[in-house]
Write an enzyme that holds these catalytic residues in place. Structure first.
Site: not given
Ligand code: AMP
Ligand code: MG
Length: 331
Positions: A128, A274
């Site tokens: 997002t 995810d």
């Molecule tokens: P990215 O696009 O690789 O940054 O990953 C996005 C996803 O990371 C989102 O959809 C979240 O659900 C997830 N996310 C949120 N917080 C964390 C976290 N602390 N560690 C890993 N993934 C996360």
């Molecule tokens: Mg996600």
């Protein structure tokens, strides 16, 4: 050639196409009113509209298959959510004309089911924050059976990297079916030319392109740097939001993606939405996924990958080497 006549495959592809085309429209009109969820991640009109459309299409076609999806309509049903709900209903109405605020909420809440023996899993907009920035994001849908993804679809409206000729565009739809490989076509509705994707054959760690999250808080940046040093990586990493990273890897545009635990969230467990679609898309293109300790990802544990810690995704050739690297830097 992939067989997309199977009803589940056909419906999944259609649902992701419909949602992704609406996401493009919303992004063009830059309607990004966002609420703040409890976990502080922004959630937009687009997230809700995507989930409502896909929730409606899947529940109509397969009423007996539960859907596990990221969003709920709870915030939209409060007085503060009225404005966003009005926008969500207008957008959903462009595809499903009979949409009302009540039915849009109900379709979103189709995603509140329990993960069982067989279920759909949906991230209506993965990345997002990328969507809000105008960067990469993905509509990610998978069908899981007995804890293993069997169908995966990623709609990536902004993926059109000229350096990855195998990814069709502008705007890529990537589909994997267990045993039938990973295929890509354009997101355009009338496009039916599929091209098979294969991971890269780079086996030299110094040439490994690391696909990294844009958001530093979703990983451990200094440990990734340590890992890159340990491997002797000499090429630039690629920073990108969402499971679009898996589509790029499946198309041979990168070799390694590692989700380390953020130092602020050592207890974090990956959400199944995810990873599920991206996982089968990478595996069917010849890649490999495990957690950071080398364990297979187990999608049978409810809404999170409770039995796994982090994720390591590679083109396969580099997997063992990187597991060794992770053990040596004690990630
Ligand atoms: P990215 O696009 O690789 O940054 O990953 C996005 C996803 O990371 C989102 O959809 C979240 O659900 C997830 N996310 C949120 N917080 C964390 C976290 N602390 N560690 C890993 N993934 C996360
Ligand atoms: Mg996600």
């Amino acid at each position: 050639m992939i067989d997309i006549s199977h009803p589940k495959v056909r419906t999944a592809v259609h649902a992701v196409r419909q949602a992704a085309s609406l996401m493009r429209l919303i992004q063009r009109e830059t309607v990004v009113s966002s609420l703040t969820k409890g976990d502080k991640s922004p959630v937009t009109v687009a997230d809700f509209a995507s989930q409502a459309i896909i929730g409606r299409l899947l529940s109509q076609a397969f009423p007996d298959i539960p859907l596990v999806a990221e969003e709920t309509s709870a915030a939209l049903r409060t007085p503060d959510g009225t404005k966003i709900l009005t926008q969500v209903t207008q957008y959903v109405g462009k595809i499903i004309v009979e949409a009302t605020p009540e039915s849009a909420c109900d379709w979103i809440d189709c995603g509140g089911a329990e993960a069982g023996k067989q279920f759909w899993v949906l991230d209506p907009i993965d990345g997002t924050k990328g969507f809000l920035r105008g960067d990469q994001y993905a509509v990610a849908l998978a069908l899981v059976e007995d804890g293993v993804p069997q169908i995966g679809v990623l709609g990536c409206p902004n993926l059109r990297d000229a350096s990855i000729p195998d990814l069709k565009g502008p705007g890529s739809l990537v589909l994997a079916v267990r045993g039938q490989g990973t295929w890509s076509t354009s997101l355009a509705e009338d496009e039916d030319q599929w091209k098979q994707l294969k991971v890269s054959s780079r086996g030299d760690p110094s040439q490994a392109r690391l696909l990294r999250s844009f958001e530093a808080g979703h990983t451990n940046v200094s440990q990734i740097d340590e890992l890159a040093d340990w491997l002797g990586v000499q090429v630039e990493p690629v920073r990108m939001d969402s499971q679009a990273k898996y589509a790029v890897m499946a198309a041979g545009g990168g070799e390694v993606m590692v989700r380390l635990l953020s130092p602020d969230r050592l207890d974090y467990r990956e959400k199944i939405w995810d990873q599920a679609a991206g996982a089968i898309i990478l595996e069917e293109a010849g890649g490999r996924l495990t957690d950071l300790t080398g364990k297979p990802l187990d999608f049978s544990q409810g809404r999170t990958l409770k039995n796994n810690r982090g994720v390591l995704a590679t083109n396969g050739l580099l997997h063992e080497k990187i597991l060794q690297g992770l053990a040596s830097i004690q990630a």
